[in-house]
Design a protein around this motif. Sequence first.
Motif, short mmCIF file in Angstrom:
data_model
loop_
_atom_site.label_atom_id
_atom_site.label_comp_id
_atom_site.label_asym_id
_atom_site.label_seq_id
_atom_site.Cartn_x
_atom_site.Cartn_y
_atom_site.Cartn_z
N TRP A 74 0.81 -1.20 0.00
CA TRP A 74 0.00 0.00 0.00
C TRP A 74 0.85 1.27 0.00
CZ3 TRP A 74 -4.00 -1.09 -2.14
CH2 TRP A 74 -5.13 -0.30 -2.11
N LEU A 75 1.92 1.22 0.75
CA LEU A 75 2.76 2.40 0.88
C LEU A 75 3.70 2.57 -0.32
CD1 LEU A 75 3.70 2.29 4.67
CD2 LEU A 75 1.82 3.47 3.53
N ASP A 76 3.92 1.49 -1.02
CA ASP A 76 4.95 1.48 -2.06
C ASP A 76 4.87 2.62 -3.07
OD1 ASP A 76 7.26 0.02 -3.03
OD2 ASP A 76 6.03 -0.35 -4.82
N PRO A 77 3.70 2.88 -3.66
CA PRO A 77 3.64 3.96 -4.65
C PRO A 77 4.08 5.31 -4.09
CG PRO A 77 1.63 2.65 -4.72
CD PRO A 77 2.40 2.18 -3.52
N LEU A 78 3.77 5.55 -2.82
CA LEU A 78 4.18 6.81 -2.22
C LEU A 78 5.68 6.83 -1.94
CD1 LEU A 78 3.28 9.56 -1.25
CD2 LEU A 78 2.64 8.56 0.95
N VAL A 79 6.20 5.66 -1.53
CA VAL A 79 7.64 5.56 -1.28
C VAL A 79 8.42 5.91 -2.54
CG1 VAL A 79 9.52 3.93 -0.78
CG2 VAL A 79 7.40 3.85 0.56
N PRO A 87 8.95 17.73 -9.98
CA PRO A 87 7.81 17.73 -9.06
C PRO A 87 6.48 17.36 -9.72
CG PRO A 87 9.21 19.60 -8.60
CD PRO A 87 9.80 18.93 -9.80
N LEU A 88 6.10 18.07 -10.77
CA LEU A 88 4.80 17.80 -11.38
C LEU A 88 4.73 16.37 -11.91
CD1 LEU A 88 2.06 18.98 -12.08
CD2 LEU A 88 3.00 19.73 -14.28
N THR A 89 5.81 15.94 -12.57
CA THR A 89 5.84 14.56 -13.08
C THR A 89 5.74 13.55 -11.95
OG1 THR A 89 7.28 15.33 -14.85
CG2 THR A 89 7.15 12.96 -14.50
N GLU A 90 6.47 13.78 -10.89
CA GLU A 90 6.43 12.85 -9.77
C GLU A 90 5.02 12.70 -9.21
OE1 GLU A 90 8.70 10.82 -8.38
OE2 GLU A 90 10.08 11.34 -10.00
N LEU A 91 4.34 13.81 -9.04
CA LEU A 91 3.00 13.75 -8.46
C LEU A 91 2.00 13.12 -9.42
CD1 LEU A 91 2.87 16.97 -6.31
CD2 LEU A 91 2.10 14.70 -5.60
N LEU A 92 2.08 13.50 -10.69
CA LEU A 92 1.14 12.91 -11.65
C LEU A 92 1.40 11.42 -11.82
CD1 LEU A 92 0.96 15.75 -14.35
CD2 LEU A 92 -0.70 15.21 -12.55
N ASP A 93 2.65 11.03 -11.75
CA ASP A 93 2.97 9.60 -11.82
C ASP A 93 2.45 8.86 -10.59
OD1 ASP A 93 4.13 9.98 -14.22
OD2 ASP A 93 6.19 9.62 -13.59
N TYR A 94 2.54 9.52 -9.46
CA TYR A 94 2.01 8.91 -8.24
C TYR A 94 0.51 8.65 -8.38
CZ TYR A 94 0.44 8.42 -3.40
OH TYR A 94 -0.15 7.98 -2.25
N VAL A 95 -0.20 9.61 -8.91
CA VAL A 95 -1.64 9.45 -9.14
C VAL A 95 -1.89 8.24 -10.04
CG1 VAL A 95 -3.69 10.48 -10.20
CG2 VAL A 95 -2.17 11.89 -8.81
N GLN A 96 -1.13 8.13 -11.11
CA GLN A 96 -1.34 7.01 -12.03
C GLN A 96 -1.00 5.68 -11.37
OE1 GLN A 96 -2.91 7.21 -14.94
NE2 GLN A 96 -3.12 9.41 -14.58
N ARG A 97 0.03 5.64 -10.58
CA ARG A 97 0.37 4.38 -9.89
C ARG A 97 -0.75 3.97 -8.95
NH1 ARG A 97 5.60 6.60 -9.62
NH2 ARG A 97 5.33 7.29 -7.47
N LYS A 98 -1.30 4.95 -8.22
CA LYS A 98 -2.40 4.62 -7.33
C LYS A 98 -3.64 4.17 -8.11
CE LYS A 98 -3.22 5.15 -3.45
NZ LYS A 98 -3.33 4.03 -2.46
N LEU A 99 -3.89 4.80 -9.23
CA LEU A 99 -5.04 4.39 -10.04
C LEU A 99 -4.84 2.99 -10.60
CD1 LEU A 99 -7.79 5.30 -11.13
CD2 LEU A 99 -6.62 6.15 -13.16
N ASP A 100 -3.62 2.70 -11.02
CA ASP A 100 -3.31 1.35 -11.51
C ASP A 100 -3.53 0.32 -10.41
OD1 ASP A 100 -2.68 2.39 -13.95
OD2 ASP A 100 -0.51 2.32 -13.67
N MET A 101 -3.16 0.68 -9.19
CA MET A 101 -3.36 -0.25 -8.08
C MET A 101 -4.84 -0.54 -7.86
SD MET A 101 -0.60 0.45 -5.06
CE MET A 101 -1.65 -0.42 -3.94
#
Lengths: 203, 203
Positions: A74-79, A87-101
């Motif tokens: 659960w924590l992995d995508p945030l880690v 910054p913007l890429t990192e956050l948008l990628d985080y959103v996509q990783r969470k959505l994929d999960m």
Amino acid sequence: MPDGTSKKPSRIQMRNRSLILDAALDVFSAHGYRGATLDQIAEAAGLSKPNILYYFTGKEEIHVTLLNQLMETWLDPLVEMDAAGDPLTELLDYVQRKLDMSRDLPRESRLFAGEILQGAPRMLPHLRADLKPLLNEKCAVIQTWMNDGKLAQVDPRHLVFSIWATTQHYADFDTQVRVLLDDDPHDSAAQFLDQMYRSLLTP
Amino acid sequence: MPDGTSKKPSRIQMRNRSLILDAALDVFSAHGYRGATLDQIAEAAGLSKPNILYYFTGKEEIHVTLLNQLMETWLDPLVEMDAAGDPLTELLDYVQRKLDMSRDLPRESRLFAGEILQGAPRMLPHLRADLKPLLNEKCAVIQTWMNDGKLAQVDPRHLVFSIWATTQHYADFDTQVRVLLDDDPHDSAAQFLDQMYRSLLTP
DNA sequence: CCACTTTTTGACCAATTGGTAAAGCTACGA
DNA sequence: TCGTAGCTTTACCAATTGGTCAAAAAGTGG
């Protein structure tokens, strides 16, 4: 009883424990802790109930084991969010990783949601010990990005909450989403969320 | 047994039925349908278990009654969104109304969340019959606003999903939010969500 | 105060459920 | 092949839980 202190779990132990945990994930995520029965888990695992209790001391231990395993995932995508990245890429990628999960691990998402919904009786320690420090660390990173003018100024904590909420929604409220939407929501959701967080965070 | 076909429920029937429903809302929202017991509901209502079953034919009828009552309340904020009003104001006000509901009716939010989480076994008909047409109607209104250039172009359905997700999150994941945040989240959440949807929707 | 209806309760049940005990089976090394 | 440790099952509990029933209690209109 398989000795918890012994060094090497046998091959059959590995197989059956994972059969049980997978079956239990099905049943717990579909019916909640109290709504799940050992008989259901046993049937789903293809084992007898006493055999299940040969590998786990009880219903609660199965549930706790699942929750513990889940916390890592659960924590992995945030880690993975990298303070050194864009910054913007990192956050948008985080959103996509969470959505994929949400698409790939809906049972895990619902197990987690059910646990929190009922007051996190078995997860509170994990939330305090693991999630809270990680969130603090990552919020500090986000705050730095904003101070450097790389992102628009917003409350980092509520930003992360909103990412969790919007992405997990597609797993936890899947039944509702399916009733209201005709086609598969994943791609259109990905596009919408990208647009939303881009417009929010672009300085 | 109170005759369902008779015209006038007595004063004592009104009082006890509402005592039971309020107690049941506590218990069901905290433990889920299967996790709730009639004994818990009876104790919370200050009545004996057989007395509860004098007013309701069974556990399921209590749950269904709560769900039916809830549906009205739940749709209300969306119903209020006025096609004749100012688009941005209407949507931002809708967000605030939903956020206020999470603060004021957290038990109802969790009852709803638990029901959907488990596949909406008793709510699917309502979702199809009530929620779906309402959402379609309101999405058409939003689409019109966007076509008129009053709002930025986004997917109306995912927009509404995101509003539901972000606002209900503060009720459904209250335990987690409280662990991670020190002060009361409501005001800062209101500000964050206003900022987010303003930046997304401003043309 | 009395007859009659509505409400409340105590005692009880059958089904479900988490869990146990001990016997039986199986794999595997000596 | 045999013994032993690991695995599985059959039979069984005790507790919980949703629900019933008949009788007692409390209202209520006359």
